[in-house]
Design a protein around this motif. Structure first.
Motif, PDB file in Angstrom:
ATOM      1  N   GLY A  22       0.820  -1.195   0.100  1.00 56.05           N
ATOM      2  CA  GLY A  22      -0.085   0.131  -0.057  1.00 56.05           C
ATOM      3  C   GLY A  22       0.814   1.406  -0.082  1.00 56.05           C
ATOM      4  N   LEU A  23       1.859   1.283   0.873  1.00 51.67           N
ATOM      5  CA  LEU A  23       3.036   2.280   0.957  1.00 51.67           C
ATOM      6  C   LEU A  23       3.474   2.497  -0.374  1.00 51.67           C
ATOM      7  CD1 LEU A  23       3.984   4.503   2.517  1.00 51.67           C
ATOM      8  CD2 LEU A  23       5.846   3.054   3.266  1.00 51.67           C
ATOM      9  N   LEU A  24       3.919   1.609  -1.197  1.00 51.72           N
ATOM     10  CA  LEU A  24       4.501   1.783  -2.320  1.00 51.72           C
ATOM     11  C   LEU A  24       3.747   2.168  -3.580  1.00 51.72           C
ATOM     12  CD1 LEU A  24       6.958  -1.514  -2.222  1.00 51.72           C
ATOM     13  CD2 LEU A  24       7.719   1.053  -2.081  1.00 51.72           C
ATOM     14  N   VAL A  34       6.081  -3.456  -6.655  1.00 49.07           N
ATOM     15  CA  VAL A  34       5.442  -4.168  -6.036  1.00 49.07           C
ATOM     16  C   VAL A  34       5.226  -5.446  -6.896  1.00 49.07           C
ATOM     17  CG1 VAL A  34       3.318  -4.919  -5.111  1.00 49.07           C
ATOM     18  CG2 VAL A  34       4.340  -2.985  -4.307  1.00 49.07           C
ATOM     19  N   CYS A  35       4.842  -5.257  -8.290  1.00 44.66           N
ATOM     20  CA  CYS A  35       4.932  -6.369  -9.074  1.00 44.66           C
ATOM     21  C   CYS A  35       6.223  -7.070  -9.490  1.00 44.66           C
ATOM     22  CB  CYS A  35       4.252  -5.771 -10.449  1.00 44.66           C
ATOM     23  SG  CYS A  35       2.564  -5.178 -10.537  1.00 44.66           S
ATOM     24  N   ALA A  36       7.285  -6.185  -9.550  1.00 43.83           N
ATOM     25  CA  ALA A  36       8.550  -6.696  -9.720  1.00 43.83           C
ATOM     26  C   ALA A  36       8.789  -7.935  -8.512  1.00 43.83           C
ATOM     27  CB  ALA A  36       9.807  -5.964  -9.538  1.00 43.83           C
ATOM     28  N   VAL A  37       8.780  -7.431  -7.365  1.00 41.37           N
ATOM     29  CA  VAL A  37       8.869  -8.642  -6.083  1.00 41.37           C
ATOM     30  C   VAL A  37       7.858  -9.615  -6.249  1.00 41.37           C
ATOM     31  CG1 VAL A  37       8.441  -9.035  -3.606  1.00 41.37           C
ATOM     32  CG2 VAL A  37       9.502  -6.689  -4.611  1.00 41.37           C
ATOM     33  N   LEU A  38       6.344  -9.672  -6.452  1.00 42.75           N
ATOM     34  CA  LEU A  38       5.702 -10.607  -6.831  1.00 42.75           C
ATOM     35  C   LEU A  38       6.138 -11.749  -7.972  1.00 42.75           C
ATOM     36  CD1 LEU A  38       2.218  -9.108  -6.163  1.00 42.75           C
ATOM     37  CD2 LEU A  38       3.312 -10.531  -4.725  1.00 42.75           C
ATOM     38  N   CYS A  39       6.725 -10.970  -9.131  1.00 42.31           N
ATOM     39  CA  CYS A  39       7.501 -11.702 -10.020  1.00 42.31           C
ATOM     40  C   CYS A  39       8.608 -12.649  -9.825  1.00 42.31           C
ATOM     41  CB  CYS A  39       7.526 -10.976 -11.432  1.00 42.31           C
ATOM     42  SG  CYS A  39       6.093 -10.178 -12.130  1.00 42.31           S
ATOM     43  N   TYR A  40       9.160 -12.103  -8.890  1.00 46.96           N
ATOM     44  CA  TYR A  40      10.504 -12.747  -8.365  1.00 46.96           C
ATOM     45  C   TYR A  40      10.080 -13.712  -7.570  1.00 46.96           C
ATOM     46  CZ  TYR A  40      14.758 -13.821  -6.085  1.00 46.96           C
ATOM     47  OH  TYR A  40      15.604 -14.420  -5.344  1.00 46.96           O
ATOM     48  N   VAL A  41       9.003 -13.600  -6.627  1.00 44.96           N
ATOM     49  CA  VAL A  41       8.466 -14.689  -5.811  1.00 44.96           C
ATOM     50  C   VAL A  41       7.847 -15.877  -6.684  1.00 44.96           C
ATOM     51  CG1 VAL A  41       6.511 -15.220  -4.063  1.00 44.96           C
ATOM     52  CG2 VAL A  41       7.886 -13.186  -3.799  1.00 44.96           C
ATOM     53  N   GLY A  42       7.190 -15.595  -7.853  1.00 47.09           N
ATOM     54  CA  GLY A  42       6.645 -16.603  -8.575  1.00 47.09           C
ATOM     55  C   GLY A  42       7.808 -17.399  -9.135  1.00 47.09           C
ATOM     56  N   TYR A  43       8.953 -16.650  -9.704  1.00 47.22           N
ATOM     57  CA  TYR A  43      10.036 -17.221 -10.072  1.00 47.22           C
ATOM     58  C   TYR A  43      10.583 -18.378  -9.127  1.00 47.22           C
ATOM     59  CZ  TYR A  43      14.931 -17.709 -11.455  1.00 47.22           C
ATOM     60  OH  TYR A  43      16.335 -18.372 -11.866  1.00 47.22           O
ATOM     61  N   ARG A  44      10.876 -17.697  -8.136  1.00 44.55           N
ATOM     62  CA  ARG A  44      11.432 -18.729  -6.921  1.00 44.55           C
ATOM     63  C   ARG A  44      10.412 -20.025  -6.783  1.00 44.55           C
ATOM     64  NH1 ARG A  44      16.730 -18.221  -5.697  1.00 44.55           N
ATOM     65  NH2 ARG A  44      16.136 -19.667  -3.932  1.00 44.55           N
ATOM     66  N   LEU A  45       9.166 -19.823  -6.850  1.00 40.93           N
ATOM     67  CA  LEU A  45       8.320 -20.804  -6.446  1.00 40.93           C
ATOM     68  C   LEU A  45       8.392 -21.793  -7.919  1.00 40.93           C
ATOM     69  CD1 LEU A  45       5.008 -19.107  -5.267  1.00 40.93           C
ATOM     70  CD2 LEU A  45       6.327 -20.729  -4.088  1.00 40.93           C
ATOM     71  N   TRP A  46       8.551 -21.241  -9.032  1.00 39.11           N
ATOM     72  CA  TRP A  46       8.728 -22.143 -10.236  1.00 39.11           C
ATOM     73  C   TRP A  46      10.024 -22.958  -9.895  1.00 39.11           C
ATOM     74  CZ3 TRP A  46       6.821 -24.795 -14.173  1.00 39.11           C
ATOM     75  CH2 TRP A  46       7.573 -24.946 -15.154  1.00 39.11           C
ATOM     76  N   ARG A  47      11.101 -22.158  -9.389  1.00 38.76           N
ATOM     77  CA  ARG A  47      12.197 -23.080  -9.496  1.00 38.76           C
ATOM     78  C   ARG A  47      12.196 -24.221  -8.514  1.00 38.76           C
ATOM     79  NH1 ARG A  47      17.585 -19.803  -8.512  1.00 38.76           N
ATOM     80  NH2 ARG A  47      18.361 -21.933  -8.182  1.00 38.76           N
TER      81      ARG A  47
END
Length: 562
Positions: A375-377, A388-401
C-alpha cells in the motif's frame, strides 16, 4: 525491526553445500598445489574437536586431522609423491589426487586467480536477503576485551535476568496504559524517539553477539544492515564461532543479542513505573513492548535468525535447516510422485515436519512484507506499484524453481513420468480452481476527515480503485494506533463521485497532528455513528471478488491506474 546473525555454516569440502559450479582447475596448479591466499587452517581448540579450514570470511569446512595435515603441507613446492612421503601411511598418490580435486572444487587451492583482499560490502543471499556491510568490528571489540572480561560474571548475569523479568512484570502491571498507548495515534516526535531507541537497541544486540564471540576467542568479521525478506534488519557475522570448541559457547553467542535486547526492554519498562501519564510514557511503553516482541521473533528457528543458530549449534549439525528442507521436499516428492529417497537427517525424527515448516515460513514472511509495504509503495506512484509487481514476479520465479527442483528430485529417485505429469496437472487444476472459484472480501483502505462544517469525507490514495466505490456501501471508521485499532464509527457512501483533494497524514497513518498533507481522492459519506476524532482510518467494504480478480485489482491494476 529484526536482527539476524550472518552465519556461514561449516561443511565437508566434498559436500554439495561446500562446492559451487566453478571452472575446472588448470592441471598445472594441481601438480605442485598450494592453498589459496585467503585460506587458513585452524587447529581444534579442544581434544576430539574437528579441524576447521577457513576460506575468506564466509567459508568454513570441518575436516579430519589427516586432511588438515594435507592442506597444511600444500606450499607449492611438493608434488603428489613428495606429499605422500611427508604424510606417510595410509596416504597414496591416488588418495592425494582425489583429495586435491575435492579441495579444488571447494575453492581451497590456489587457481592463479587474484583473490579480493576484502569481501564485497554488498551481498545478495537467496532467496530474498540483501546485506550491506557497514562495520568490521574485530579491532574495536579486541580493544574492549578487558571490559568484556569484567562483565562476564554471575553477578552481571543475575542482574540482567532480574531486569528482563522485572520489565515483563512492569508491563503486566501497566496493562491498561500499554493498551491505550498501542491503540492511539502518537506525535511524530514520539515515533522518532521510538525509532532511535530501536536502532540503538539493535546496535547493542549485534555488538553483544560480537562481544561474546570475542570473549571466547573468536573474531566477528562484519556488521551491517540488510533487507531480510523485504523487511529492514541488522546483522553480525559470527561465522568464526565454528572454531569454538564447545557447542554451549556457540549457543550463548547466538542468544547473546536477544539477552541484551531483553535487558534494554526491561530497563525501559521498569522506568515507566516512575513516569507520569504522558506522551513520553506512551512512547517508552511502545518501545519496551516492541523490543520484547522483536526478541521473541528472533527465537524462531524456521529462518536463519538467532533461534535457528542456537538450535543448530546445540545439536552441532551444520546446515540443519537446508538438510531438513531437503527431507521435507523428498517427503513431498514421495507423497506426490512416488520413488525411493534417502533422508539427509535420519537421526532426527522431526526433520521432515521441521523441514516442511522451514519451506513454508518464508512464504508467510514474504506475504506479510508485501501486505505491509504494498500500500505504501503504491501510493508513491507508478514506480512503487511496479516495484510491488517486480517482487511478486520474483516470488513466482522462486516458486517455479522450487517446483522444478521437486520434479528433478522425483525423477532422480525413480518416480514414473506419468505420475509426475498427473500430479502436476492436478496441482495446476487446483490452483486454477482456487483462483476462479474462491471468493475473498475486497476492501479499500484509507482514512476519513471531518470538515469544519461537520461533514465527514472518505479519503483514499490516488492509486485506489475508485471504480469499486458505489453509493450505499458500508464504511467502517477506526481510531488507529501503532499496533492496534478500535472501531470509532460507521458510515455509508453518500456520493460515489470522487474529487481531488488533500488529506492530513493522520488520516492514513497513526500519527497525531496535521504536519503534512497528502494528495487523495475524496468521497462524501453519510455518517451513522459519528467518530470522536477529527481524522482516522477508514475501510470501505466493496463486497467479494474471486481470488484471481482480487489479485489483479490489488497488485497489478495500480501500475496503470495512475
Amino acid at each position: 525491526m529484526a536482527q539476524k546473525q550472518a552465519l556461514a555454516e561449516p561443511s565437508d569440502p566434498a559436500s554439495p553445500a561446500a562446492a559451487r559450479v566453478v571452472p575446472p582447475l588448470d592441471p598445472a596448479y594441481l601438480e605442485r598445489p598450494r592453498i589459496a591466499s585467503d585460506v587458513r587452517v585452524h587447529r581444534p581448540s579442544e581434544e576430539g574437536q574437528p579441524w576447521i579450514i577457513q576460506r575468506g570470511t564466509a567459508g568454513y569446512f570441518r575436516v579430519q586431522p589427516d586432511l588438515a595435515r594435507l592442506v597444511q603441507a600444500l606450499d607449492g613446492t611438493r608434488d603428489h609423491r613428495a606429499l605422500v612421503d611427508l604424510l606417510g601411511a595410509p596416504w597414496t598418490t591416488a588418495d592425494v589426487a582425489k583429495a586435491l580435486h575435492t579441495l579444488a572444487g571447494a575453492r581451497v587451492l590456489d587457481d592463479g586467480a587474484e583473490r579480493p583482499k576484502r569481501d564485497r560490502r554488498l551481498r545478495f543471499v537467496p532467496p530474498l536477503t540483501v546485506q550491506f556491510t557497514v562495520l568490521r568490528p574485530e579491532r574495536l571489540l579486541s580493544r574492549m576485551s578487558p571490559l568484556l572480561a569484567r562483565l562476564a560474571n554471575r553477578g552481571v548475569a543475575v542482574a540482567a535476568l532480574v531486569c528482563a523479568l522485572g520489565g515483563l512484570l512492569a508491563l503486566a502491571l501497566m496493562a491498561p496504559a500499554l493498551t491505550a498507548a498501542l491503540g492511539a495515534p502518537l506525535p511524530l516526535a514520539a515515533y522518532a524517539g521510538i525509532l532511535g531507541g530501536v536502532l540503538a537497541t539493535t546496535a547493542v544486540h549485534e555488538f553483544s553477539h560480537g562481544a561474546l564471540l570475542t570473549y571466547y576467542g573468536g573474531r566477528p568479521s562484519r556488521m551491517g544492515v540488510m533487507l531480510f525478506y523485504l523487511s529492514p534488519a541488522f546483522f553480525c557475522d559470527v561465522s568464526d564461532g565454528w572454531r569454538l570448541g564447545r557447542r554451549e559457547q556457540r549457543v550463548r553467542v547466538a542468544l547473546a543479542g536477544i539477552a541484551a535486547q531483553a535487558v534494554v526492554a526491561g530497563v525501559a519498562a521498569l522506568s515507566c513505573l516512575f513516569l507520569s501519564a504522558s506522551t513520553l510514557r506512551e512512547a517508552v511503553l511502545v518501545f519496551a513492548l516492541a523490543s520484547y516482541v522483536s526478541g521473541l521473533v528472533n527465537l524462531l528457528p524456521l529462518v536463519k535468525l538467532d533461534g535457528y543458530i542456537a538450535l543448530m549449534s546445540h545439536l552441532d549439525l551444520p546446515h540443519l535447516r537446508d538438510r531438513s528442507m531437503t527431507d521435507g521436499r523428498r517427503f513431498l516428492s514421495r507423497l506426490l510422485f512416488g520413488g525411493r529417497y534417502v533422508r539427509e537427517l535420519p537421526e532426527l525424527r522431526w526433520s521432515v515436519p521441521y523441514g516442511l515448516a522451514c519451506l513454508a515460513f518464508p512464504l508467510y514472511l514474504i506475504g506479510s512484507a508485501v501486505a505491509l509495504w504494498a500500500g505504501l509503495l503504491q501510493r508513491i506512484g507508478e514506480f512503487g506499484a511496479a516495484a510491488v509487481c517486480a517482487v511478486l514476479c520474483y516470488v513466482g520465479y522462486r516458486l517455479w524453481r522450487g517446483a522444478r527442483r521437486l520434479v528433478r528430485e522425483a525423477r532422480a529417485a525413480g518416480a514414473p513420468l506419468w505420475r509426475v505429469a498427473l500430479a502436476g496437472t492436478l496441482a495446476a487444476a487446483a490452483v486454477a480452481a482456487a483462483l476462479m472459484l474462491v471468493s475473498v472480501p475486497y476492501r479499500l483502505s484509507g482514512g476519513y476527515v471531518t470538515g469544519s462544517d461537520g461533514r465527514v469525507e472518505l479519503v483514499l490514495p490516488t492509486s485506489a480503485d475508485m471504480g469499486a466505490v458505489r453509493a450505499g456501501e458500508p464504511v467502517a471508521l477506526y481510531r488507529a494506533g501503532v499496533m492496534t485499532r478500535s472501531r470509532s464509527g460507521s458510515a455509508t457512501v453518500q456520493d460515489p463521485h470522487a474529487t481531488s483533494t488533500t488529506a492530513p497524514i493522520s488520516a492514513f497513518t497513526p500519527v497525531s497532528g496535521d504536519l503534512l498533507s497528502l494528495p487523495a481522492s475524496g468521497v462524501r459519506l453519510r455518517v451513522d455513528a459519528a467518530p470522536a476524532d477529527r481524522t482516522g482510518a477508514a475501510v470501505l467494504d466493496t463486497g467479494r471478488r474471486t481470488l484471481a480478480v482480487w489479485c489483479y485489482d490489488t497488485y497489478l491494476a495500480p501500475v496503470w491506474r495512475w
